[in-house]
Scaffold this motif. Structure first.
Motif, PDB file in Angstrom:
ATOM      1  N   ARG A 113       4.490  -4.094   9.522  1.00 30.81           N
ATOM      2  CA  ARG A 113       2.927  -4.572   9.489  1.00 30.81           C
ATOM      3  C   ARG A 113       2.722  -3.283   7.774  1.00 30.81           C
ATOM      4  NH1 ARG A 113       0.227  -6.417  12.849  1.00 30.81           N
ATOM      5  NH2 ARG A 113       0.845  -6.418  15.377  1.00 30.81           N
ATOM      6  N   VAL A 114       3.679  -2.757   8.053  1.00 30.71           N
ATOM      7  CA  VAL A 114       3.590  -1.851   6.427  1.00 30.71           C
ATOM      8  C   VAL A 114       3.656  -2.311   5.405  1.00 30.71           C
ATOM      9  CG1 VAL A 114       4.561   0.120   5.115  1.00 30.71           C
ATOM     10  CG2 VAL A 114       4.044   0.795   7.731  1.00 30.71           C
ATOM     11  N   VAL A 115       4.824  -3.238   5.585  1.00 27.00           N
ATOM     12  CA  VAL A 115       5.210  -4.724   4.438  1.00 27.00           C
ATOM     13  C   VAL A 115       4.157  -5.322   4.330  1.00 27.00           C
ATOM     14  CG1 VAL A 115       7.071  -6.151   3.739  1.00 27.00           C
ATOM     15  CG2 VAL A 115       8.475  -4.167   4.939  1.00 27.00           C
ATOM     16  N   ALA A 116       3.720  -6.238   5.099  1.00 29.03           N
ATOM     17  CA  ALA A 116       3.294  -7.101   5.532  1.00 29.03           C
ATOM     18  C   ALA A 116       1.952  -6.681   4.624  1.00 29.03           C
ATOM     19  CB  ALA A 116       2.090  -7.637   6.417  1.00 29.03           C
ATOM     20  N   ASP A 117       1.152  -5.763   5.046  1.00 26.54           N
ATOM     21  CA  ASP A 117      -0.190  -4.419   4.666  1.00 26.54           C
ATOM     22  C   ASP A 117       0.570  -4.837   2.745  1.00 26.54           C
ATOM     23  OD1 ASP A 117      -1.508  -5.239   6.421  1.00 26.54           O
ATOM     24  OD2 ASP A 117      -1.283  -2.621   6.848  1.00 26.54           O
ATOM     25  N   ALA A 118       1.001  -4.364   2.748  1.00 28.92           N
ATOM     26  CA  ALA A 118       1.826  -3.718   1.175  1.00 28.92           C
ATOM     27  C   ALA A 118       1.900  -5.031   0.088  1.00 28.92           C
ATOM     28  CB  ALA A 118       3.083  -3.106   1.299  1.00 28.92           C
ATOM     29  N   LEU A 119       1.887  -6.397   1.596  1.00 28.14           N
ATOM     30  CA  LEU A 119       1.987  -7.603  -0.034  1.00 28.14           C
ATOM     31  C   LEU A 119       1.052  -8.803   0.499  1.00 28.14           C
ATOM     32  CD1 LEU A 119       5.748  -8.518   1.246  1.00 28.14           C
ATOM     33  CD2 LEU A 119       5.225  -7.724  -0.765  1.00 28.14           C
ATOM     34  N   GLY A 157       3.026 -17.092  -3.685  1.00 28.29           N
ATOM     35  CA  GLY A 157       4.268 -17.645  -3.483  1.00 28.29           C
ATOM     36  C   GLY A 157       5.021 -16.556  -2.310  1.00 28.29           C
ATOM     37  N   LEU A 158       4.994 -16.516  -1.209  1.00 25.53           N
ATOM     38  CA  LEU A 158       5.586 -16.000  -0.398  1.00 25.53           C
ATOM     39  C   LEU A 158       6.707 -16.841   0.592  1.00 25.53           C
ATOM     40  CD1 LEU A 158       3.527 -13.191   0.784  1.00 25.53           C
ATOM     41  CD2 LEU A 158       5.655 -12.560  -0.430  1.00 25.53           C
ATOM     42  N   MET A 191       4.346 -12.863  11.009  1.00 21.70           N
ATOM     43  CA  MET A 191       2.985 -11.769  10.175  1.00 21.70           C
ATOM     44  C   MET A 191       2.998 -12.492   8.765  1.00 21.70           C
ATOM     45  SD  MET A 191       3.550  -8.032  11.278  1.00 21.70           S
ATOM     46  CE  MET A 191       3.711  -7.301  12.466  1.00 21.70           C
ATOM     47  N   LEU A 192       4.060 -13.202   8.034  1.00 24.42           N
ATOM     48  CA  LEU A 192       3.729 -13.254   6.339  1.00 24.42           C
ATOM     49  C   LEU A 192       3.969 -14.876   7.118  1.00 24.42           C
ATOM     50  CD1 LEU A 192       6.011 -10.668   5.418  1.00 24.42           C
ATOM     51  CD2 LEU A 192       3.539 -11.439   4.859  1.00 24.42           C
ATOM     52  N   PRO A 193       3.566 -15.470   5.538  1.00 28.19           N
ATOM     53  CA  PRO A 193       3.132 -16.982   5.495  1.00 28.19           C
ATOM     54  C   PRO A 193       4.709 -17.996   4.757  1.00 28.19           C
ATOM     55  CG  PRO A 193       2.155 -16.269   3.805  1.00 28.19           C
ATOM     56  CD  PRO A 193       2.079 -15.229   4.693  1.00 28.19           C
ATOM     57  N   VAL A 194       5.917 -16.526   5.183  1.00 28.97           N
ATOM     58  CA  VAL A 194       6.902 -17.026   4.466  1.00 28.97           C
ATOM     59  C   VAL A 194       8.086 -18.190   5.247  1.00 28.97           C
ATOM     60  CG1 VAL A 194       7.125 -14.644   4.052  1.00 28.97           C
ATOM     61  CG2 VAL A 194       8.164 -15.946   6.305  1.00 28.97           C
ATOM     62  N   HIS A 195       8.672 -19.592   4.063  1.00 28.44           N
ATOM     63  CA  HIS A 195       9.064 -20.666   5.686  1.00 28.44           C
ATOM     64  C   HIS A 195      10.453 -20.373   5.514  1.00 28.44           C
ATOM     65  CE1 HIS A 195      11.451 -21.169   1.598  1.00 28.44           C
ATOM     66  NE2 HIS A 195      10.366 -21.798   0.682  1.00 28.44           N
ATOM     67  N   GLU A 231       9.158 -13.158 -11.126  1.00 30.91           N
ATOM     68  CA  GLU A 231       7.895 -12.398 -10.708  1.00 30.91           C
ATOM     69  C   GLU A 231       8.318 -11.967  -8.960  1.00 30.91           C
ATOM     70  OE1 GLU A 231       5.297 -11.935 -12.723  1.00 30.91           O
ATOM     71  OE2 GLU A 231       7.109 -13.501 -14.098  1.00 30.91           O
ATOM     72  N   GLY A 232       8.486 -11.386  -8.874  1.00 33.17           N
ATOM     73  CA  GLY A 232       9.295 -10.970  -6.914  1.00 33.17           C
ATOM     74  C   GLY A 232       9.234  -9.783  -6.593  1.00 33.17           C
ATOM     75  N   LYS A 233       8.928  -8.992  -5.748  1.00 35.99           N
ATOM     76  CA  LYS A 233       8.787  -7.617  -5.351  1.00 35.99           C
ATOM     77  C   LYS A 233       9.884  -7.232  -4.228  1.00 35.99           C
ATOM     78  CE  LYS A 233       3.573  -8.282  -6.087  1.00 35.99           C
ATOM     79  NZ  LYS A 233       3.302  -7.451  -6.845  1.00 35.99           N
ATOM     80  N   ALA A 234       9.663  -6.056  -4.500  1.00 35.66           N
ATOM     81  CA  ALA A 234      11.028  -5.389  -3.566  1.00 35.66           C
ATOM     82  C   ALA A 234      10.143  -4.280  -3.477  1.00 35.66           C
ATOM     83  CB  ALA A 234      11.934  -4.603  -4.383  1.00 35.66           C
ATOM     84  N   VAL A 235      10.074  -3.865  -1.703  1.00 42.75           N
ATOM     85  CA  VAL A 235       9.734  -3.251  -0.824  1.00 42.75           C
ATOM     86  C   VAL A 235      10.602  -2.379  -0.059  1.00 42.75           C
ATOM     87  CG1 VAL A 235       8.059  -2.398   1.271  1.00 42.75           C
ATOM     88  CG2 VAL A 235       7.501  -4.992  -0.177  1.00 42.75           C
ATOM     89  N   ILE A 236      10.906  -0.954  -0.442  1.00 45.26           N
ATOM     90  CA  ILE A 236      11.429   0.058   0.392  1.00 45.26           C
ATOM     91  C   ILE A 236      10.318   1.143   0.609  1.00 45.26           C
ATOM     92  CG2 ILE A 236      13.467   1.797  -0.032  1.00 45.26           C
ATOM     93  CD1 ILE A 236      13.672  -1.346  -1.302  1.00 45.26           C
ATOM     94  N   VAL A 237      11.805   1.629   1.839  1.00 50.57           N
ATOM     95  CA  VAL A 237      10.475   2.743   3.114  1.00 50.57           C
ATOM     96  C   VAL A 237      12.062   3.441   3.440  1.00 50.57           C
ATOM     97  CG1 VAL A 237       9.834   3.136   5.526  1.00 50.57           C
ATOM     98  CG2 VAL A 237       9.319   0.727   4.317  1.00 50.57           C
ATOM     99  N   CYS A 238      11.533   4.747   2.833  1.00 52.08           N
ATOM    100  CA  CYS A 238      12.465   5.859   3.390  1.00 52.08           C
ATOM    101  C   CYS A 238      11.495   7.060   3.785  1.00 52.08           C
ATOM    102  CB  CYS A 238      12.867   5.866   2.196  1.00 52.08           C
ATOM    103  SG  CYS A 238      11.945   6.474   0.076  1.00 52.08           S
ATOM    104  N   PRO A 239      12.622   7.713   3.359  1.00 53.47           N
ATOM    105  CA  PRO A 239      12.229   9.054   4.505  1.00 53.47           C
ATOM    106  C   PRO A 239      11.176   9.693   3.218  1.00 53.47           C
ATOM    107  CG  PRO A 239      13.957   9.077   5.208  1.00 53.47           C
ATOM    108  CD  PRO A 239      14.071   8.085   4.424  1.00 53.47           C
ATOM    109  N   ILE A 240      10.144  10.544   3.892  1.00 53.04           N
ATOM    110  CA  ILE A 240       9.631  11.277   2.765  1.00 53.04           C
ATOM    111  C   ILE A 240      10.029  12.991   2.168  1.00 53.04           C
ATOM    112  CG2 ILE A 240       7.105  10.598   3.411  1.00 53.04           C
ATOM    113  CD1 ILE A 240       6.754  13.242   4.971  1.00 53.04           C
ATOM    114  N   ALA A 241      10.072  13.223   1.066  1.00 51.29           N
ATOM    115  CA  ALA A 241      10.515  14.980   0.417  1.00 51.29           C
ATOM    116  C   ALA A 241       9.777  16.024   0.798  1.00 51.29           C
ATOM    117  CB  ALA A 241      11.362  14.735  -0.500  1.00 51.29           C
ATOM    118  N   THR A 242       8.636  15.237   0.816  1.00 54.08           N
ATOM    119  CA  THR A 242       7.596  16.610   0.948  1.00 54.08           C
ATOM    120  C   THR A 242       6.400  16.246   1.946  1.00 54.08           C
ATOM    121  OG1 THR A 242       7.821  17.947  -1.184  1.00 54.08           O
ATOM    122  CG2 THR A 242       6.049  18.294  -0.228  1.00 54.08           C
TER     123      THR A 242
END
Length: 310
Positions: free
Chosen positions: A18-24, A29-30, A50-54, A121-132
């Motif tokens: 859901r986080v990734v889908a909301d971000a995109l 052109g997904l 969740m996404l309109p991908v093939h 024109e693509g995008k990267a979505v990265i999730v990782c732990p916070i520092a603060t």
């Protein structure tokens, strides 16, 4: 983690999807999506819905045998990104990576490898732990990095990527952060750096936790049980071993979803009348709610100090 609790793994996979889908949301052109470090493939499977991908591809060096292969739009494979050199592993519209970059010895190289798989024109979505604020992600021995937004932007720039959006996660994912990256030079204001004193205070609180709880248990007397049988209980086993050794058992609401950490039983409010003192071994975000429940049941909960806030 998937082997410990498949139900929790599915819930986690859906939350990250859901986080990734909301971000995109709104990205045209997904068509093709790659999930690097896909774990069990749970997030990849939810993203396919969740996404309109093939096509969704997932890659992980420890992918379970039972989930590898093709199922509908999803193809999951075991291996490393550097080993996938064929044309089917390039020209993705989106490349996703959830809680993987902190394990890599070369974050800039990891991001550069992801960038090489993206269309212009693509995008990267990265999730990782916070520092603060500092949190329990600092305690895992295989986490080589903790990223402030400034540090992450610097690694991205070294890989030829700019951060176009920073994602703030909440709820059960509050100690994680997300970044959307695009090819190009960095622009905009410099992100704040993390305060190393915050991490030092947090680690000192964990260093003192075993003594704190053992002293309290000496004062209270009685039998000891631990409420919780998941990741936080495993962390307490590692960092508060004397407290762990005093516990007779773990108690949870659903023993079928417990990790393999020892004797696990169903939690019952009547436990406290039998003289049990209860260590609260859950995500610190939920510790107050669990402690309140135990008190209402007539029990004596022992919780982490407020210096351990995540």
């Amino acid at each position: 983690m998937p082997a410990q609790s498949s139900g929790a793994d599915d819930a986690r996979g859906e939350a990250y999807a859901r986080v990734v889908a909301d971000a995109l949301d709104g990205m045209p052109g997904l068509g093709r999506l790659l999930d690097v470090g896909c774990g069990s493939g749970a997030t990849a499977r939810f993203l396919a819905r969740m996404l309109p991908v093939h096509e969704v591809r997932g890659l992980d060096p420890a992918l379970p045998d039972e989930v590898s292969g093709v199922s509908g739009k999803v193809m999951l494979a075991r291996g490393l990104l550097d080993d996938r050199t064929g044309p089917d592993w390039h020209e993705f519209d989106v490349v996703v990576s959830i809680n993987t970059i902190e394990h890599t010895p070369d974050p800039a190289g990891f991001l550069a490898a992801m960038s090489a798989r993206l269309r212009p024109e693509g995008k990267a979505v990265i999730v990782c732990p916070i520092a603060t604020p500092a949190n329990c992600e600092l305690l895992f021995f295989d986490h080589l990095w903790t990223f402030s937004p400034a540090a992450f932007a610097a690694f991205g720039a070294a890989a030829g990527l700019r951060v176009s959006k920073t994602l703030t996660l909440d709820g059960a994912l509050a100690c994680f952060q997300g970044f959307v990256l695009e090819k190009g030079d960095s622009v905009g204001e410099r992100e704040p750096a993390a305060n190393p004193d915050d991490a030092a205070r947090y680690l000192a609180a964990w260093q003192e936790l075993d003594d704190l709880w053992c002293d309290r248990l000496d004062t209270l007397g009685g039998r000891v049980q631990i409420f919780g049988a998941g990741q936080m209980a495993a962390v307490i086993r590692a960092y508060a071993p004397r407290t762990w050794a005093r516990a007779e058992r773990l108690v949870v609401d659903n023993p079928a979803d417990a990790w393999d950490l020892g004797r696990v039983e169903q939690y019952e409010p009547t436990d406290h009348a039998r003289g049990y003192r209860t260590i609260v071994a859950v995500n610190p975000l939920a510790k107050a709610a669990i402690a309140g429940r135990i008190r209402r049941d007539g029990g004596e909960p022992l919780v982490m100090p407020d210096t351990i806030q995540f």
